[in-house]
Design a protein around this motif. Sequence first.
Motif, short mmCIF file in Angstrom:
data_model
loop_
_atom_site.label_atom_id
_atom_site.label_comp_id
_atom_site.label_asym_id
_atom_site.label_seq_id
_atom_site.Cartn_x
_atom_site.Cartn_y
_atom_site.Cartn_z
N ILE A 45 0.81 -1.23 0.00
CA ILE A 45 0.00 0.00 0.00
C ILE A 45 0.84 1.27 0.00
O ILE A 45 0.29 2.36 0.20
N CYS A 48 -0.63 3.74 -2.33
CA CYS A 48 -1.93 4.22 -1.85
C CYS A 48 -1.77 5.20 -0.69
O CYS A 48 -2.49 6.20 -0.58
N HIS A 52 -3.90 8.44 0.46
CA HIS A 52 -5.00 7.98 1.31
C HIS A 52 -4.56 7.68 2.75
O HIS A 52 -5.41 7.39 3.59
#
Length: 208
Positions: A45, A48, A52
């Motif tokens: 992640i 991401c 986020h």
Amino acid sequence: MGRVVLLWVLLCATAQASEMMDRLNALEKDPAAREQSYAAAQERILLCSKCHGEDGNSKRDYIPNLAGQNPQYLFDAFEKYVTGQRTDFVMNQAAKLLTLDERVNIAFYFSQQQVHPRPATDPLDAALVEQGAQRFGTVCAACHGAAALGHDGIPRIAGQPGQYLNHALQRYRDKDPSRAGSPMLGVAAALSDADIAALTAYLSQLQP
């Protein structure tokens, strides 16, 4: 030929969505598999998290929280970015870098995180929040649920950043081509600017 290719892409996406649901259901029944999925997502992640957040709580008011989001909705969103049904320069590129397993793992990972609504930059207008609560009850609750938590393929919208909510509702209301095919186009068509401001005020402050 274009229609044939589009149909083939949609059929593939449907098959992958079905496989994704099978994998998510398997995770629910297997604690060891859930731990492995969670750990695998943590390693993937990095991209991401730049927008986020590592825990799925957005770092910017115009970017949505992924924390506490329904995994099926997250996976469906990935698929739409991969196929081009939804358009966003960053997300279209990022989604294509992820394998099916990675998309399932990341969707599961973010669904397990706690949402932390962003604090309002200005004091909230209590009357505006109440207006938003009433409008939500008549327009949004039937699909998103009384607490705006969503379910299955319906997104959680409680606690989303205000700027993101406002922009998203305007795009649906104005029939932005990047959201073509969404049931929200018909729903949002009846929203005024005042409705959007009220819904944004109400939803952005909803606590988990």
